[in-house]
Scaffold this motif. Structure first.
Motif, PDB file in Angstrom:
ATOM      1  N   SER A  20      -8.980  -4.305   4.266  1.00 19.41           N
ATOM      2  CA  SER A  20      -9.499  -3.781   2.995  1.00 19.41           C
ATOM      3  C   SER A  20      -8.980  -2.454   2.368  1.00 19.41           C
ATOM      4  N   ASN A  21      -8.677  -1.678   3.478  1.00 20.55           N
ATOM      5  CA  ASN A  21      -7.941  -0.280   3.158  1.00 20.55           C
ATOM      6  C   ASN A  21      -6.664  -0.447   2.506  1.00 20.55           C
ATOM      7  N   LYS A  73      -6.153  -1.044  -2.053  1.00 22.35           N
ATOM      8  CA  LYS A  73      -6.875  -0.023  -3.095  1.00 22.35           C
ATOM      9  C   LYS A  73      -6.015  -0.300  -4.256  1.00 22.35           C
ATOM     10  N   TYR A  74      -4.936  -0.867  -4.261  1.00 17.28           N
ATOM     11  CA  TYR A  74      -4.256  -0.819  -5.461  1.00 17.28           C
ATOM     12  C   TYR A  74      -4.304  -2.429  -6.278  1.00 17.28           C
ATOM     13  N   ASN A 116       0.685  -1.070  -0.077  1.00 15.96           N
ATOM     14  CA  ASN A 116      -0.256   0.036  -0.149  1.00 15.96           C
ATOM     15  C   ASN A 116       1.005   1.277   0.105  1.00 15.96           C
TER      16      ASN A 116
END
Length: 257
Positions: free
Chosen positions: A144-145, A148-149, A119
Motif C-alpha cells: 500500500s505504500n 500513494k499516487y 511510485n
C-alpha cells in the motif's frame, strides 16, 4: 466532456481508422482518450498516438499475460518515458489467472516491480485483475505504500466486498460496457454503493461494446451509453455523470488536461 479512461487505439481493429475513431468520439463529446499499454510495442505506439493527437493520453506498462516479456529493456523504457507530459500512468498491470499456462509467481513479481516503478515516477497505476482477486488484494495491501499516487481498477466487476477493500486502499474503479449487459447482475449494487468521487468511465475498446451494440467493435464514442446506464441506476441526469467522472479522472490522472 467525457473521458474514456481505458482504450486500446493501437489494436488492429481500430488503428487503421484511428482518425475516424477519434473524430467519432468527439462527435459524442468524448474529448479525451487514455490509451492503455500491454507490452513494449503497444506502449511505444500509445506514446506515438499521444504525441500525434491532442485528445489522446497514454499509460505504459506490461499486462500480466505478457509477464514473460518483462525485461531490462522494458523496465528502462518505463523509467525513461514516465516523465513525458502525456504519459499519465503505469498500466495496464496486474494479475490474470484466466487462461491456462500462466506463471502465477512471475505475474506477481512483475506486478510488484511495476508498482515500484510507478511510485518512483510518482504516477498512478491502472490495474487489471481477472480471476485473481485474493492475490490481487494481498499484493495491494502488502504494498500500500506504493499506492500513494493513486490507482484505477479497470473494468471493475468484482463483488461489493472487493469494492470496499479497493476503496480502503484509496483506489478508484472504472466501469465499462459490461455494466449494460443483462447478465451483469452485480452492477446496480456496485454503482449504488460506490462514492461518487470513486469511479470513472471506460470502453476497453475494441472489446466489451455496450448495449444495444453488444458484439460489435467498441469505440470511445460509446462512453455516453455507459454513462447513461449509471445515470439510470442512480436516478441522475447523464450530464451529472459526465461532470462527476471527468472530475474524477482528472483528480486521478494529474497530467490529464
Amino acid at each position: 466532456m467525457f473521458i474514456d479512461t481505458h482504450a486500446h487505439l493501437n489494436d488492429a481493429k481500430l488503428l487503421p481508422d484511428v482518425n475516424g475513431v477519434i473524430f467519432r468520439a468527439k462527435e459524442f463529446n468524448v474529448e479525451r482518450i487514455v490509451n492503455a499499454g500491454c507490452d513494449l510495442a503497444s506502449s511505444q505506439k500509445g506514446i506515438e498516438l499521444a504525441d500525434k493527437y491532442k485528445e489522446v493520453y497514454v499509460c505504459i506498462g506490461v499486462h500480466p499475460e505478457n509477464a514473460k516479456c518483462f525485461d531490462n529493456q522494458i523496465e528502462n523504457f518505463l523509467m525513461e518515458n514516465g516523465e513525458r507530459e502525456k504519459v499519465i500512468a503505469i498500466g495496464e498491470i496486474g494479475l490474470d489467472y484466466h487462461y491456462e499456462g500462466y506463471d502465477k509467481e512471475l505475474q506477481k513479481k512483475v506486478f510488484i516491480r511495476q508498482l515500484e516503478i510507478a511510485n518512483e515516477l510518482k504516477l498512478p497505476v491502472v490495474i487489471h485483475s481477472r480471476d485473481a482477486t485474493g492475490d490481487m488484494l494481498e499484493i495491494l495491501k502488502n504494498n500500500s505504500n506504493l499506492l500513494k499516487y493513486g490507482g484505477l481498477m479497470h473494468c471493475f466487476n468484482g463483488s461489493l466486498e472487493t469494492l470496499k477493500e479497493v476503496l480502503k486502499l484509496g483506489l478508484k474503479v472504472s466501469f465499462g460496457g459490461a455494466i449494460t449487459f443483462k447478465n451483469s447482475k452485480n452492477a446496480p449494487e456496485l454503482i449504488k454503493n460506490i462514492p461518487l468521487e470513486s469511479f470513472t468511465l471506460e470502453t476497453d475498446c475494441p472489446y466489451l461494446c455496450p448495449e444495444p451494440f453488444r458484439g460489435k467493435i467498441n469505440e470511445p464514442k460509446n462512453i455516453p451509453l455507459i454513462a447513461q446506464k449509471i445515470a439510470d441506476i442512480l436516478n441522475k441526469n447523464v450530464s451529472e455523470i459526465e461532470k462527476i467522472t471527468t472530475l474524477n479522472a482528472k483528480n486521478l490522472f494529474k497530467k490529464l488536461k
